[in-house]
Design a protein around this motif. Structure first.
Motif, PDB file in Angstrom:
ATOM      1  N   ASP A   1      -5.213   6.237  -6.778  1.00  0.00           N
ATOM      2  CA  ASP A   1      -5.722   6.099  -5.413  1.00  0.00           C
ATOM      3  C   ASP A   1      -5.929   7.504  -4.852  1.00  0.00           C
ATOM      4  OD1 ASP A   1      -5.629   3.339  -5.430  1.00  0.00           O
ATOM      5  OD2 ASP A   1      -3.597   3.261  -4.616  1.00  0.00           O
TER       6      ASP A   1
ATOM      7  N   HIS B   1      -4.567   3.954   7.880  1.00  0.00           N
ATOM      8  CA  HIS B   1      -5.736   3.392   7.200  1.00  0.00           C
ATOM      9  C   HIS B   1      -5.559   3.248   5.699  1.00  0.00           C
ATOM     10  CE1 HIS B   1      -6.267   7.732   6.591  1.00  0.00           C
ATOM     11  NE2 HIS B   1      -7.010   7.410   5.546  1.00  0.00           N
ATOM     12  N   TRP B   2      -4.635   4.027   5.097  1.00  0.00           N
ATOM     13  CA  TRP B   2      -4.383   3.935   3.654  1.00  0.00           C
ATOM     14  C   TRP B   2      -3.971   2.516   3.271  1.00  0.00           C
ATOM     15  CZ3 TRP B   2       0.722   5.112   0.976  1.00  0.00           C
ATOM     16  CH2 TRP B   2       0.567   5.152  -0.413  1.00  0.00           C
ATOM     17  N   LYS B   3      -3.279   1.828   4.176  1.00  0.00           N
ATOM     18  CA  LYS B   3      -2.793   0.477   3.868  1.00  0.00           C
ATOM     19  C   LYS B   3      -3.948  -0.508   3.694  1.00  0.00           C
ATOM     20  CE  LYS B   3       1.219   2.280   4.357  1.00  0.00           C
ATOM     21  NZ  LYS B   3       2.192   1.950   5.384  1.00  0.00           N
TER      22      LYS B   3
ATOM     23  N   LEU C   1       2.868  11.489   2.831  1.00  0.00           N
ATOM     24  CA  LEU C   1       1.481  11.047   2.879  1.00  0.00           C
ATOM     25  C   LEU C   1       1.076  10.679   4.307  1.00  0.00           C
ATOM     26  CD1 LEU C   1       1.335   8.758  -0.287  1.00  0.00           C
ATOM     27  CD2 LEU C   1       0.107  10.910   0.035  1.00  0.00           C
ATOM     28  N   HIS C   2      -0.040  11.245   4.769  1.00  0.00           N
ATOM     29  CA  HIS C   2      -0.607  10.906   6.072  1.00  0.00           C
ATOM     30  C   HIS C   2       0.405  11.074   7.208  1.00  0.00           C
ATOM     31  CE1 HIS C   2      -3.824   9.291   3.623  1.00  0.00           C
ATOM     32  NE2 HIS C   2      -3.005   8.448   3.058  1.00  0.00           N
TER      33      HIS C   2
ATOM     34  N   VAL D   1      -6.233  10.369  -2.238  1.00  0.00           N
ATOM     35  CA  VAL D   1      -5.750  10.709  -0.900  1.00  0.00           C
ATOM     36  C   VAL D   1      -6.182  12.138  -0.616  1.00  0.00           C
ATOM     37  CG1 VAL D   1      -3.784   9.138  -1.013  1.00  0.00           C
ATOM     38  CG2 VAL D   1      -3.504  11.497  -1.786  1.00  0.00           C
TER      39      VAL D   1
ATOM     40  N   ARG E   1       5.897   8.845  -0.042  1.00  0.00           N
ATOM     41  CA  ARG E   1       5.269   8.128   1.071  1.00  0.00           C
ATOM     42  C   ARG E   1       5.498   8.855   2.392  1.00  0.00           C
ATOM     43  NH1 ARG E   1       8.081   3.663  -0.948  1.00  0.00           N
ATOM     44  NH2 ARG E   1       8.885   3.051   1.089  1.00  0.00           N
TER      45      ARG E   1
ATOM     46  N   GLN F   1      -6.467   0.056   1.933  1.00  0.00           N
ATOM     47  CA  GLN F   1      -6.998   0.272   0.592  1.00  0.00           C
ATOM     48  C   GLN F   1      -6.018  -0.136  -0.504  1.00  0.00           C
ATOM     49  OE1 GLN F   1      -7.964   4.486   0.541  1.00  0.00           O
ATOM     50  NE2 GLN F   1      -8.611   4.381   2.686  1.00  0.00           N
ATOM     51  N   ARG F   2      -4.850  -0.609  -0.118  1.00  0.00           N
ATOM     52  CA  ARG F   2      -3.806  -0.903  -1.102  1.00  0.00           C
ATOM     53  C   ARG F   2      -3.600  -2.408  -1.254  1.00  0.00           C
ATOM     54  NH1 ARG F   2       1.669   1.608  -0.492  1.00  0.00           N
ATOM     55  NH2 ARG F   2       1.503   1.883  -2.733  1.00  0.00           N
TER      56      ARG F   2
END
Length: 253
Positions: free
Chosen positions: A50, A208-210, A73-74, A52, A70, A212-213
């Motif tokens: 993925d 927003h990453w969530k 990240l972001h 990032v 995690r 895409q998961r």
């Protein structure tokens, strides 16, 4: 897709470390940043990683990315989301915060609220809020997860059911187009479901990453919640569903 020897090694590094960065891979292989970006894009398109900002992480499946990874990240997006969520929580109320890096960010934004009671199954949240003089902090108890500071199990569930809080703030690992909140740990999901059931209003905080998961265990639907705080506008179909359900969507500026 046939992987190059370099791409195979990139995958091995990602599986070992949880993520890879463009800069470190370029130094490791002695190639240009553009070459590594191309490798990561190809691996992303093949569903192997993925992408990032600045690198890539191992793709979603049945196992989550390591907690410390995690957390990094972001982090700026999570801070903005947390700040926005905290504005919807008044002084003089009770709040439940569950396990997650996003809820930890919310805890930091509640430090200057007055007369809060915060119930949590997250030791990291308790550690943050112990600095708030006008905040009563209650830990649920339960089996300690050393990697994330989370408390889970029967003791946790029993403790959650003793409360009826004004607000619950929860996170998730993934959010699909149907509006389902998803996670990896079935015990953690059970606690999140109990928290929602014991709250007068429930909020989701997720970047927003969530979108895409994916993850294998369903927590609830956005339809079961009152508000969603995020950093990007929702995809069209999901935004329409939230309007139909009456879920307030708050997007950071």
């Amino acid at each position: 897709m046939t992987l190059s020897f370099r791409q195979v090694e990139i995958l091995e590094i990602a599986k070992r470390d949880g993520k890879v960065t463009v800069d470190s891979l370029a130094r490791h292989f002695g190639v240009t940043l553009q070459t590594i970006r191309r490798d990561l894009t190809e691996l992303g398109n093949a569903g192997q990683l993925d992408r990032v900002h600045g690198g890539a992480i191992i793709s979603s499946g049945t196992t989550n990315v390591a907690y410390e990874e995690r957390r990094s990240l972001h982090s700026e997006e999570k801070a903005r989301i947390a700040r926005l969520c905290a504005t919807a929580i008044p002084d003089d109320c009770s709040v439940f915060l569950n396990i997650g890096t996003s809820t930890e960010a919310v805890a930091s934004e509640l430090l200057h609220h007055r007369n809060l009671m915060v119930v949590t199954n997250n030791i990291n949240v308790a550690h943050i809020l112990v600095a708030a003089e006008q905040c009563e902090v209650i830990l649920t108890g339960g089996n300690l997860g050393r990697s994330d500071g989370g408390l889970l199990g029967p003791l946790t569930m029993d403790a959650v059911r003793r409360f009826k809080v004004d607000y619950a703030v929860i996170g998730c690992s993934a959010l699909d187009q149907e509006g389902d909140l998803l996670d990896f740990d079935i015990q953690e999901v059970g606690v999140s479901q109990a928290i929602i059931a014991q709250a007068r209003q429930s909020f989701l905080v997720a970047d927003h990453w969530k979108f895409q998961r994916t993850a294998p265990v369903r927590i609830a639907s956005l339809a079961d919640l009152d508000a969603f705080f995020t950093d990007h506008p929702l995809p069209g179909q999901l935004a329409e569903k939230c309007r139909d359900w009456g879920v307030e969507v708050h997007v950071t500026g």
